[in-house]
Design a protein around this motif. Structure first.
Motif, PDB file in Angstrom:
ATOM      1  N   VAL A   1     -16.154   8.836   0.315  1.00 20.19           N
ATOM      2  CA  VAL A   1     -14.807   8.820  -0.254  1.00 20.19           C
ATOM      3  C   VAL A   1     -14.643   7.647  -1.212  1.00 20.19           C
ATOM      4  N   GLY A   2     -13.614   7.733  -2.044  1.00 22.62           N
ATOM      5  CA  GLY A   2     -13.317   6.680  -3.006  1.00 22.62           C
ATOM      6  C   GLY A   2     -11.936   6.094  -2.784  1.00 22.62           C
ATOM      7  N   HIS A   3     -11.743   4.887  -3.284  1.00 22.09           N
ATOM      8  CA  HIS A   3     -10.439   4.226  -3.222  1.00 22.09           C
ATOM      9  C   HIS A   3     -10.065   3.734  -4.621  1.00 22.09           C
ATOM     10  N   PHE A   4      -8.781   3.639  -4.861  1.00 18.36           N
ATOM     11  CA  PHE A   4      -8.264   2.990  -6.067  1.00 18.36           C
ATOM     12  C   PHE A   4      -7.308   1.910  -5.584  1.00 18.36           C
ATOM     13  N   ILE A   5      -7.589   0.669  -5.948  1.00 15.08           N
ATOM     14  CA  ILE A   5      -6.876  -0.479  -5.384  1.00 15.08           C
ATOM     15  C   ILE A   5      -6.477  -1.424  -6.510  1.00 15.08           C
ATOM     16  N   GLY A   6      -5.269  -1.966  -6.443  1.00 16.63           N
ATOM     17  CA  GLY A   6      -4.820  -2.880  -7.487  1.00 16.63           C
ATOM     18  C   GLY A   6      -3.809  -3.893  -7.003  1.00 16.63           C
ATOM     19  N   ALA A   7      -3.725  -4.992  -7.723  1.00 14.71           N
ATOM     20  CA  ALA A   7      -2.733  -6.033  -7.459  1.00 14.71           C
ATOM     21  C   ALA A   7      -2.113  -6.467  -8.780  1.00 14.71           C
ATOM     22  N   ILE A   8      -0.808  -6.620  -8.794  1.00 17.98           N
ATOM     23  CA  ILE A   8      -0.065  -7.064  -9.975  1.00 17.98           C
ATOM     24  C   ILE A   8       0.627  -8.377  -9.629  1.00 17.98           C
ATOM     25  N   ASP A   9       0.267  -9.450 -10.327  1.00 20.06           N
ATOM     26  CA  ASP A   9       0.871 -10.754 -10.076  1.00 20.06           C
ATOM     27  C   ASP A   9       2.225 -10.813 -10.779  1.00 20.06           C
ATOM     28  N   ILE A  10       3.281 -10.812 -10.004  1.00 19.94           N
ATOM     29  CA  ILE A  10       4.645 -10.754 -10.532  1.00 19.94           C
ATOM     30  C   ILE A  10       4.944 -11.943 -11.437  1.00 19.94           C
ATOM     31  N   SER A  11       4.368 -13.095 -11.113  1.00 15.54           N
ATOM     32  CA  SER A  11       4.681 -14.312 -11.870  1.00 15.54           C
ATOM     33  C   SER A  11       4.262 -14.223 -13.335  1.00 15.54           C
ATOM     34  N   HIS A  12       3.366 -13.289 -13.669  1.00 10.38           N
ATOM     35  CA  HIS A  12       2.966 -13.094 -15.069  1.00 10.38           C
ATOM     36  C   HIS A  12       4.006 -12.281 -15.834  1.00 10.38           C
ATOM     37  N   PHE A  13       4.983 -11.716 -15.119  1.00 12.78           N
ATOM     38  CA  PHE A  13       5.994 -10.870 -15.749  1.00 12.78           C
ATOM     39  C   PHE A  13       7.394 -11.462 -15.643  1.00 12.78           C
ATOM     40  N   VAL A  14       7.716 -11.996 -14.453  1.00 15.05           N
ATOM     41  CA  VAL A  14       9.045 -12.559 -14.210  1.00 15.05           C
ATOM     42  C   VAL A  14       8.907 -13.561 -13.073  1.00 15.05           C
TER      43      VAL A  14
ATOM     44  N   GLU B   1      -7.199 -12.167  -6.073  1.00 17.90           N
ATOM     45  CA  GLU B   1      -7.807 -13.366  -6.663  1.00 17.90           C
ATOM     46  C   GLU B   1      -7.861 -13.264  -8.187  1.00 17.90           C
ATOM     47  N   LYS B   2      -8.283 -12.130  -8.696  1.00 18.28           N
ATOM     48  CA  LYS B   2      -8.415 -11.965 -10.144  1.00 18.28           C
ATOM     49  C   LYS B   2      -7.055 -11.790 -10.820  1.00 18.28           C
ATOM     50  N   ALA B   3      -6.092 -11.205 -10.117  1.00 16.90           N
ATOM     51  CA  ALA B   3      -4.764 -11.010 -10.699  1.00 16.90           C
ATOM     52  C   ALA B   3      -4.060 -12.338 -10.962  1.00 16.90           C
ATOM     53  N   ARG B   4      -4.389 -13.365 -10.184  1.00 14.98           N
ATOM     54  CA  ARG B   4      -3.775 -14.681 -10.421  1.00 14.98           C
ATOM     55  C   ARG B   4      -4.107 -15.192 -11.824  1.00 14.98           C
TER      56      ARG B   4
ATOM     57  N   GLU C   1       2.290  -9.991   0.531  1.00 17.18           N
ATOM     58  CA  GLU C   1       2.357 -11.294   1.206  1.00 17.18           C
ATOM     59  C   GLU C   1       1.972 -12.440   0.274  1.00 17.18           C
ATOM     60  N   GLN C   2       1.261 -12.118  -0.811  1.00 17.04           N
ATOM     61  CA  GLN C   2       0.863 -13.123  -1.795  1.00 17.04           C
ATOM     62  C   GLN C   2       1.771 -13.101  -3.027  1.00 17.04           C
ATOM     63  N   GLY C   3       2.936 -12.483  -2.919  1.00 11.57           N
ATOM     64  CA  GLY C   3       3.881 -12.431  -4.039  1.00 11.57           C
ATOM     65  C   GLY C   3       3.457 -11.469  -5.124  1.00 11.57           C
ATOM     66  N   MET C   4       2.705 -10.438  -4.773  1.00 12.29           N
ATOM     67  CA  MET C   4       2.228  -9.468  -5.752  1.00 12.29           C
ATOM     68  C   MET C   4       2.628  -8.054  -5.341  1.00 12.29           C
ATOM     69  N   VAL C   5       2.569  -7.159  -6.304  1.00 14.45           N
ATOM     70  CA  VAL C   5       2.720  -5.741  -6.015  1.00 14.45           C
ATOM     71  C   VAL C   5       1.328  -5.185  -5.720  1.00 14.45           C
ATOM     72  N   GLY C   6       1.184  -4.506  -4.608  1.00 12.39           N
ATOM     73  CA  GLY C   6      -0.096  -3.925  -4.236  1.00 12.39           C
ATOM     74  C   GLY C   6      -0.076  -2.417  -4.377  1.00 12.39           C
ATOM     75  N   ILE C   7      -1.184  -1.855  -4.816  1.00 12.08           N
ATOM     76  CA  ILE C   7      -1.339  -0.404  -4.956  1.00 12.08           C
ATOM     77  C   ILE C   7      -2.653  -0.015  -4.292  1.00 12.08           C
ATOM     78  N   CYS C   8      -2.638   1.048  -3.505  1.00 16.74           N
ATOM     79  CA  CYS C   8      -3.854   1.482  -2.837  1.00 16.74           C
ATOM     80  C   CYS C   8      -3.804   2.986  -2.607  1.00 16.74           C
ATOM     81  N   ALA C   9      -4.894   3.662  -2.908  1.00 19.95           N
ATOM     82  CA  ALA C   9      -4.986   5.107  -2.695  1.00 19.95           C
ATOM     83  C   ALA C   9      -6.408   5.450  -2.273  1.00 19.95           C
TER      84      ALA C   9
ATOM     85  N   CYS D   1      -5.138  -6.760 -11.624  1.00 18.99           N
ATOM     86  CA  CYS D   1      -6.526  -6.334 -11.489  1.00 18.99           C
ATOM     87  C   CYS D   1      -6.537  -5.004 -10.755  1.00 18.99           C
ATOM     88  N   PHE D   2      -7.342  -4.072 -11.258  1.00 18.67           N
ATOM     89  CA  PHE D   2      -7.484  -2.774 -10.613  1.00 18.67           C
ATOM     90  C   PHE D   2      -8.963  -2.524 -10.337  1.00 18.67           C
ATOM     91  N   ALA D   3      -9.213  -1.848  -9.232  1.00 18.70           N
ATOM     92  CA  ALA D   3     -10.585  -1.637  -8.798  1.00 18.70           C
ATOM     93  C   ALA D   3     -10.774  -0.208  -8.301  1.00 18.70           C
TER      94      ALA D   3
END
Length: 347
Positions: free
Chosen positions: A263-276, A100-103, A130-138, A108-110
């Motif tokens: 435990v902890g998580h590191f989660i992020g989304a990159i909206d591709i449309s802001h780059f290409v 939501e915030k990456a749009r 599925e939302q046209g973004m790159v997702g990162i999760c650890a 956005c990273f959390a």
């Protein structure tokens, strides 16, 4: 093996979780995540984990309520406190907020702290793809990997997933920095099978093929210092950056029924449309995929697969044919259901 329709298996798990007092939305997320892992062929993170989740819930070391809160927020960052809620709802909530915030911000990273085991990391990165973004999760876990050069464990089998949208499906990396995930030892022990040499060391630092001894000792990192370094960096992102715990200061999913995992998580989304343009991006990924898959296969290899392609193939097959559960796991589920008055429905 027992063949089970995924929708029936999910409803069965959901009813069991509700019977144990888990808040409805949290229960739905957990049931869906577990069955999704089995659909993808990742049985180590599927319904075989339900028993330990219930044991911890009943022991009072995991909250049955949804206590997830946002502690700090800026346009492209979040700090989430899971409040000892189940890890799957915490991670899903956080990824959805990042999307939501990456749009707006482009990315956005959390960080998430005070959480629990969250199953397969790929589940959350696919949400972004599925939302046209790159997702990162650890995620970080209690110590199971010995740092390169050490004889005792410090870092966990800290998983990381990155997913990218493509033209036909997502390209999904989901891996642990150890030779295998701890779940493979857990599954082997449940099924009474040995593990290959090279997966784990016993508590004295000797190679072992006994999964029980391997769980008491440490798992081997991939590529020596490379896997060790990756595990350390994931622990920094998930534990130190979140203001939470890390390494041996975390509590074990199976071996500690007195303390929350934290435990902890590191989660992020990159909206591709802001780059290409997203279509250009998808086309580029598709071209890369075609070129890689058209390379001359190595000896003994019939087909070259992109990351996550095998899971997608298994998902399609299992959606049509049903999920195959080992008799031991299916019997365990039936016993869990019987104990709380939930009967497995006839198909």
């Amino acid at each position: 093996m027992k063949q089970v329709k995924p929708e029936i298996l999910e409803a069965f798990c959901l009813n069991i979780l509700k019977k144990h007092g888990v808040e409805s939305q949290c229960a739905q997320t957990v049931a869906h995540c577990l069955v999704d892992a089995d659909l993808c062929g990742v049985s180590t993170h599927g319904v075989s984990r339900l028993a330990i989740y219930l044991e911890r819930l009943d022991a009072g070391v995991v909250s049955k309520e949804n206590r997830i809160t946002i502690e700090r927020e800026s346009p492209a960052a979040l700090v989430v406190n899971a409040g000892n809620s189940l890890g799957m709802p915490a991670a899903k909530f956080t990824m959805e907020k990042c999307i939501e915030k990456a749009r707006e911000a482009g990315c956005c990273f959390a960080t998430v702290k005070n959480s629990n085991h969250f199953g397969a990391a790929a589940y959350y990165t696919r949400l972004a793809a599925e939302q046209g973004m790159v997702g990162i999760c650890a995620a970080n876990l209690t110590s199971k990997i010995a740092p390169y050069g050490a004889s005792e464990p410090y870092m966990g089998t800290n998983p990381i997933s990155i997913a990218s949208p493509g033209e036909e499906g997502a390209v999904v990396l989901d891996m642990a920095p150890s030779v295998v995930a701890l779940g493979k030892l857990i599954m082997a022990q449940k099924l009474g099978k040995p593990i290959p040499e090279g997966w784990a060391l016993d508590k004295d630092g000797h190679p072992t093929t006994d999964p029980a001894e391997g769980r008491k000792g440490s798992l081997l990192p991939i590529g020596g210092p490379k896997g060790s370094g990756l595990a350390i960096m994931i622990d920094i992102l998930c534990g130190v950056l979140s203001g939470g715990k890390f390494g041996p200061h975390l509590h074990d999913l199976y071996g500690d029924m007195q303390n929350p995992q934290e435990v902890g998580h590191f989660i992020g989304a990159i909206d591709i449309s802001h780059f290409v343009d997203v279509d250009i991006f998808r086309s580029g990924v598709a071209q890369m995929s075609r070129e890689i898959k058209s390379l001359r296969p190595a000896e003994g290899v019939s087909e070259i697969f992109m990351p996550g392609e095998g899971s997608d193939n298994r998902r399609r097959k299992n959606l049509e044919q049903g999920i195959s559960l080992p008799d031991e796991i299916f019997g365990e589920l039936l016993a869990i259901g019987k104990a709380c008055g939930v009967v497995f429905p006839e198909e």
